[in-house]
Design a protein around this motif. Sequence first.
Motif, PDB file in Angstrom:
ATOM      1  N   GLU A   1       0.768  -1.286  -0.074  1.00  0.00           N
ATOM      2  CA  GLU A   1       0.240   0.151  -0.025  1.00  0.00           C
ATOM      3  C   GLU A   1       0.719   1.267   0.039  1.00  0.00           C
ATOM      4  N   CYS A   2       1.905   1.030   0.465  1.00  0.00           N
ATOM      5  CA  CYS A   2       2.936   2.332   0.277  1.00  0.00           C
ATOM      6  C   CYS A   2       3.448   2.532  -1.065  1.00  0.00           C
ATOM      7  N   LEU A   3       2.981   3.819  -1.485  1.00  0.00           N
ATOM      8  CA  LEU A   3       3.258   4.113  -2.924  1.00  0.00           C
ATOM      9  C   LEU A   3       4.472   5.259  -2.936  1.00  0.00           C
ATOM     10  N   SER A   4       5.619   4.925  -3.299  1.00  0.00           N
ATOM     11  CA  SER A   4       6.478   6.376  -3.698  1.00  0.00           C
ATOM     12  C   SER A   4       6.078   7.000  -4.729  1.00  0.00           C
ATOM     13  N   VAL A   5       5.746   8.595  -4.180  1.00  0.00           N
ATOM     14  CA  VAL A   5       5.274   9.447  -5.411  1.00  0.00           C
ATOM     15  C   VAL A   5       6.182  10.765  -5.561  1.00  0.00           C
ATOM     16  N   ARG A   6       6.135  11.284  -6.910  1.00  0.00           N
ATOM     17  CA  ARG A   6       6.647  12.191  -6.939  1.00  0.00           C
ATOM     18  C   ARG A   6       6.085  13.105  -8.252  1.00  0.00           C
ATOM     19  N   ILE A   7       6.124  14.611  -7.986  1.00  0.00           N
ATOM     20  CA  ILE A   7       5.507  15.496  -9.218  1.00  0.00           C
ATOM     21  C   ILE A   7       6.475  15.746 -10.156  1.00  0.00           C
ATOM     22  N   PRO A   8       6.081  15.461 -11.636  1.00  0.00           N
ATOM     23  CA  PRO A   8       6.958  15.963 -12.504  1.00  0.00           C
ATOM     24  C   PRO A   8       6.500  17.493 -12.838  1.00  0.00           C
ATOM     25  N   VAL A   9       7.710  18.336 -12.524  1.00  0.00           N
ATOM     26  CA  VAL A   9       7.258  19.687 -12.224  1.00  0.00           C
ATOM     27  C   VAL A   9       6.897  20.639 -13.494  1.00  0.00           C
ATOM     28  N   GLU A  10       7.436  20.046 -14.637  1.00  0.00           N
ATOM     29  CA  GLU A  10       7.173  20.603 -15.788  1.00  0.00           C
ATOM     30  C   GLU A  10       5.713  20.479 -16.100  1.00  0.00           C
ATOM     31  N   ASP A  11       5.025  19.405 -15.853  1.00  0.00           N
ATOM     32  CA  ASP A  11       3.682  18.869 -16.207  1.00  0.00           C
ATOM     33  C   ASP A  11       2.688  19.559 -15.298  1.00  0.00           C
ATOM     34  N   PHE A  12       3.423  19.894 -14.086  1.00  0.00           N
ATOM     35  CA  PHE A  12       2.497  20.178 -13.033  1.00  0.00           C
ATOM     36  C   PHE A  12       1.423  21.440 -13.271  1.00  0.00           C
ATOM     37  N   THR A  13       0.246  21.231 -12.913  1.00  0.00           N
ATOM     38  CA  THR A  13      -0.798  22.254 -13.191  1.00  0.00           C
ATOM     39  C   THR A  13      -1.529  22.802 -11.845  1.00  0.00           C
ATOM     40  N   PRO A  14      -1.459  23.776 -11.248  1.00  0.00           N
ATOM     41  CA  PRO A  14      -1.854  24.040  -9.886  1.00  0.00           C
ATOM     42  C   PRO A  14      -3.407  24.227 -10.216  1.00  0.00           C
ATOM     43  N   ASN A  15      -4.031  23.911  -8.983  1.00  0.00           N
ATOM     44  CA  ASN A  15      -5.540  24.015  -9.360  1.00  0.00           C
ATOM     45  C   ASN A  15      -5.971  25.504  -8.837  1.00  0.00           C
ATOM     46  N   LYS A  16      -6.987  25.795  -8.917  1.00  0.00           N
ATOM     47  CA  LYS A  16      -7.779  27.269  -8.600  1.00  0.00           C
ATOM     48  C   LYS A  16      -7.207  27.620  -7.053  1.00  0.00           C
ATOM     49  N   THR A  17      -7.306  26.570  -6.193  1.00  0.00           N
ATOM     50  CA  THR A  17      -7.116  26.952  -4.689  1.00  0.00           C
ATOM     51  C   THR A  17      -5.673  27.199  -4.665  1.00  0.00           C
ATOM     52  N   GLN A  18      -4.880  26.376  -5.265  1.00  0.00           N
ATOM     53  CA  GLN A  18      -3.410  26.373  -5.006  1.00  0.00           C
ATOM     54  C   GLN A  18      -2.788  27.870  -5.376  1.00  0.00           C
TER      55      GLN A  18
ATOM     56  N   LEU B   1       0.219  26.532   5.217  1.00  0.00           N
ATOM     57  CA  LEU B   1       1.812  26.676   5.111  1.00  0.00           C
ATOM     58  C   LEU B   1       2.344  25.323   4.574  1.00  0.00           C
ATOM     59  N   GLY B   2       1.617  24.016   4.971  1.00  0.00           N
ATOM     60  CA  GLY B   2       2.446  22.913   4.352  1.00  0.00           C
ATOM     61  C   GLY B   2       2.075  22.760   2.851  1.00  0.00           C
ATOM     62  N   THR B   3       1.048  23.104   2.289  1.00  0.00           N
ATOM     63  CA  THR B   3       0.705  23.277   0.768  1.00  0.00           C
ATOM     64  C   THR B   3       1.735  24.299   0.327  1.00  0.00           C
ATOM     65  N   HIS B   4       1.805  25.383   0.842  1.00  0.00           N
ATOM     66  CA  HIS B   4       2.563  26.665   0.345  1.00  0.00           C
ATOM     67  C   HIS B   4       3.942  25.979   0.115  1.00  0.00           C
ATOM     68  N   ALA B   5       4.528  25.162   1.063  1.00  0.00           N
ATOM     69  CA  ALA B   5       6.006  24.827   1.302  1.00  0.00           C
ATOM     70  C   ALA B   5       6.253  23.766  -0.135  1.00  0.00           C
ATOM     71  N   VAL B   6       5.306  23.185  -0.560  1.00  0.00           N
ATOM     72  CA  VAL B   6       5.262  22.195  -1.621  1.00  0.00           C
ATOM     73  C   VAL B   6       5.240  22.848  -2.892  1.00  0.00           C
ATOM     74  N   LEU B   7       4.236  23.975  -3.025  1.00  0.00           N
ATOM     75  CA  LEU B   7       4.399  24.722  -3.964  1.00  0.00           C
ATOM     76  C   LEU B   7       5.455  25.483  -4.296  1.00  0.00           C
ATOM     77  N   TRP B   8       6.316  25.940  -3.383  1.00  0.00           N
ATOM     78  CA  TRP B   8       7.422  26.550  -3.265  1.00  0.00           C
ATOM     79  C   TRP B   8       8.738  25.668  -3.953  1.00  0.00           C
ATOM     80  N   GLN B   9       8.612  24.471  -3.548  1.00  0.00           N
ATOM     81  CA  GLN B   9       9.579  23.288  -3.939  1.00  0.00           C
ATOM     82  C   GLN B   9       9.538  23.133  -5.393  1.00  0.00           C
ATOM     83  N   ILE B  10       8.160  23.088  -5.627  1.00  0.00           N
ATOM     84  CA  ILE B  10       8.143  22.882  -7.178  1.00  0.00           C
ATOM     85  C   ILE B  10       8.550  24.104  -8.193  1.00  0.00           C
TER      86      ILE B  10
END
Length: 245
Positions: free
Chosen positions: A71-88, A189-198
Amino acid sequence: MSNPTTTRTQDLRFFLTAPHSCSYLENKEAITLFMDPEQPINQDVYSALSLMGFRRSGQHLYRPHCNNCKECLSVRIPVEDFTPNKTQRRLFKRNQYLTVNNLQASFVEEHYLLYERYIAARHQDGDMYPPSREQYASFLTHNNDFSRLIEFRNGAELVAVAAMDELSHGLSAIYTFYSPAPEHARLSLGTHAVLWQIEQAKSLGLPYVYLGYWIERNRKMAYKTLFRPIEYLEGRSWQRLIDCS
């Protein structure tokens, strides 16, 4: 000729833990595979092992190795394809007034005091409670060349710190802790930190941000699939996670 990084990873030693209580799912036992802690961690080996689903905690590189559970899946964001949603998009724009300092990972008392408040307010049921300076230092302040602590400040006030590792092919989001004060809740702030790292990965020309493990049944991990698209490791290949509602 063999790839020198591949050769080095093949020469490493790994160990399995005895079965222990799973940190993510109740009434489950877990087994962890970890690299020999006597082997120094360098960026090349770390980057290669990240492609195989390994994470870092303090001086340990590890990944789940459970016999009857996948059940543990290692996950990553491909940053060039990332599209923030309206809230983000709205959140990232609203938080642009925060100042950011990118620091080498080392012990700072101000950081620890924020971590202490965060753990006491949000994770009293977790393995890191009660917090201590020794536990914090061993977890987040190893002074590796690739390890960073990212400060987020509202003027002089420290409101969040994101621990982050720089890999050859991406950034690894290790841990974020932030102010539990009610007046800071709207900052997400948790979400913001991920967006900043992207955005940081994009600026450095790095293709991925690694978010660790995702378990569909663990509600605390649900935020990870709000970053789209997201990829998960299946066997030795990374696949797009399609249905993650």
